[in-house]
Design a protein around this motif. Structure first.
Motif, PDB file in Angstrom:
ATOM      1  N   THR A 269      49.889  99.638  87.293  1.00 60.15           N
ATOM      2  CA  THR A 269      50.295 100.468  86.119  1.00 60.15           C
ATOM      3  C   THR A 269      51.329 101.516  86.299  1.00 60.15           C
ATOM      4  N   THR A 270      50.863 102.391  87.445  1.00 60.78           N
ATOM      5  CA  THR A 270      51.659 103.381  87.774  1.00 60.78           C
ATOM      6  C   THR A 270      53.115 103.183  88.126  1.00 60.78           C
ATOM      7  N   VAL A 271      53.241 102.171  89.009  1.00 56.10           N
ATOM      8  CA  VAL A 271      54.563 101.958  89.433  1.00 56.10           C
ATOM      9  C   VAL A 271      55.667 101.389  88.345  1.00 56.10           C
ATOM     10  N   VAL A 272      55.111 100.351  87.656  1.00 52.06           N
ATOM     11  CA  VAL A 272      55.856  99.924  86.600  1.00 52.06           C
ATOM     12  C   VAL A 272      56.191 100.774  85.436  1.00 52.06           C
ATOM     13  N   SER A 273      55.096 101.861  85.199  1.00 54.54           N
ATOM     14  CA  SER A 273      55.256 102.886  84.090  1.00 54.54           C
ATOM     15  C   SER A 273      56.400 103.887  84.714  1.00 54.54           C
ATOM     16  N   GLU A 274      56.649 104.155  86.009  1.00 56.43           N
ATOM     17  CA  GLU A 274      57.539 105.039  86.541  1.00 56.43           C
ATOM     18  C   GLU A 274      58.967 104.515  86.461  1.00 56.43           C
ATOM     19  N   LEU A 275      59.068 103.205  86.804  1.00 53.44           N
ATOM     20  CA  LEU A 275      60.336 102.732  86.741  1.00 53.44           C
ATOM     21  C   LEU A 275      60.876 102.107  85.446  1.00 53.44           C
ATOM     22  N   LEU A 276      59.834 102.018  84.457  1.00 55.98           N
ATOM     23  CA  LEU A 276      60.519 102.021  82.926  1.00 55.98           C
ATOM     24  C   LEU A 276      60.996 103.378  82.479  1.00 55.98           C
ATOM     25  N   ALA A 277      60.443 104.555  83.296  1.00 59.61           N
ATOM     26  CA  ALA A 277      60.867 105.738  82.698  1.00 59.61           C
ATOM     27  C   ALA A 277      62.217 106.156  83.478  1.00 59.61           C
ATOM     28  N   ALA A 278      62.871 105.379  84.488  1.00 64.01           N
ATOM     29  CA  ALA A 278      63.951 105.720  85.273  1.00 64.01           C
ATOM     30  C   ALA A 278      64.938 104.807  85.141  1.00 64.01           C
TER      31      ALA A 278
END
Length: 369
Positions: free
Chosen positions: A322-331
């Motif tokens: 959840t964390t890593v996918v969310s971070e990449l979607l924000a970048a």
């Protein structure tokens, strides 16, 4: 060179895709190539036949089948192979038992880690077959190390040859294709598309990705998840999607003949597998210039190179996913950087031509022994 590949079938899947692409490339290189299937030919058989590859089913029934063994032996006698290349344990056991007495190179490729699937009897039969085998090939170093450690492949016979794909089939992802995909799904354009490709089975663990997507949607409410592939867990996945209230955000598209076009509409590829070999789906995502989030199993980390072409998370860790996918979607700029790296790497390291050349060299080494 006369070559026969032996597989269970040619239904749609990563192993089967690799075998058809390898056989097609070998046929194009001037070899005489056949694929013997233990069971039914399968969905990919017409593609192989259209390229001039002969597909011969042995008609195996459930359980040990002497009739299928005899059919395979008759086919080998008529084809007169110089190399028999089997894929995974059961086809290897039948291939060795049916192979002619005269000198024939025997190669086996195991396409995963296989730790849960092998029974004690299967391991015993595989070790016996390996005594009459020139080389045992693993598709990544982690797999070979495990096979050697478990006594399945003798160290002197072990080799690593990475899978390859037809890189030229894949288009780089772009926002126009993403918006077109969202429109086809009845959605407004503009939001990010996360996607995955694979059989719907426990090993691929798509249910964990669905569970993670609830948290991902909290941070990115316009994001959607597209899952391509069919399999025994489809009904269970649909129930998980409904229980999570994600019917408008998660789309199961089933098996598709249009994977290259669909990949070009993704923004991020995710492979949440519990176990892998050297994933064909992940290579295809790289060829489409997609950054990827993958679990640290099999050859995934080798393909992605954490931080360079994507991110690597522990298997079975929903929170990390959840964390890593969310971070990449924000970048988006970071995703673009990783995707460009993935595309360049795929062109240089993931081609079916490179794989075919490596196998041809191994065939010739087997013939010289």
């Amino acid at each position: 060179m006369n070559i026969v590949h032996v597989v269970e079938n040619l239904e749609r899947g990563g192993l089967e895709r690799m075998v058809v692409d390898l056989a097609t490339a070998q046929q194009a290189d001037g070899h005489r190539v056949a694929i013997a299937t233990l069971f039914q030919p399968g969905q990919l058989a017409p593609e192989a036949e259209a390229a001039g590859v002969v597909v011969h089913p042995a008609g195996k029934r459930p359980g040990p089948d002497l009739r299928a063994l005899g059919e395979l032996r008759r086919f080998f006698r008529s084809w007169r192979p110089e190399v028999i290349h089997s894929h995974n344990p059961m086809p290897h056991q039948y291939a060795v038992a049916a192979s002619p007495g005269r000198r024939t190179g025997r190669i086996n490729t195991r396409h995963g880690l296989g730790q849960a699937a092998d029974s004690r009897r299967s391991r015993r039969l595989f070790r016996l077959a390996m005594t009459r085998t020139d080389f045992g090939v693993a598709v990544c170093r982690a797999a070979l190390d495990q096979y050697v450690r478990n006594g399945l492949i003798p160290p002197r016979k072990g080799r690593v040859i990475h899978n390859g794909i037809r890189v030229d089939r894949f288009l780089p992802r772009d926002s126009r294709r993403r918006d077109a995909l969202r429109t086809e799904l009845g959605l407004e354009p503009g939001g990010p598309v996360v996607g995955t490709v694979g059989r719907l089975n426990p090993a691929k663990d798509q249910g964990r990705l669905v569970a993670a997507f609830s948290g991902i949607r909290q941070r990115h409410p316009d994001a959607i998840l597209v899952i391509i592939g069919g399999g025994p867990l489809e009904a269970e996945l649909r129930q998980d999607i409904a229980r999570s209230g994600l019917e408008a955000a998660v789309f199961l598209l089933g098996d598709s003949d249009h994977v290259p076009e669909l990949l070009a509409g993704f923004d991020l590829f995710v492979l949440p597998s519990r176990t892998e070999g050297y994933s064909i789906a992940l290579l295809e995502a790289a060829a489409a210039h997609l950054p990827a989030v993958v679990t640290r199993v099999g050859g995934n980390a080798d393909i992605v190179a954490d931080g360079l072409r994507g991110r690597v998370v522990p298997p079975g860790d929903t929170a990390a996913l959840t964390t890593v996918v969310s971070e990449l979607l924000a970048a988006p700029e970071h995703r673009l950087f990783m995707g460009q790296n993935a595309g360049s790497w795929a062109r240089e390291h993931a081609s079916v031509e490179a794989m075919a050349h490596s196998y041809e060299a191994l065939y010739r080494e087997a013939g010289a022994r």
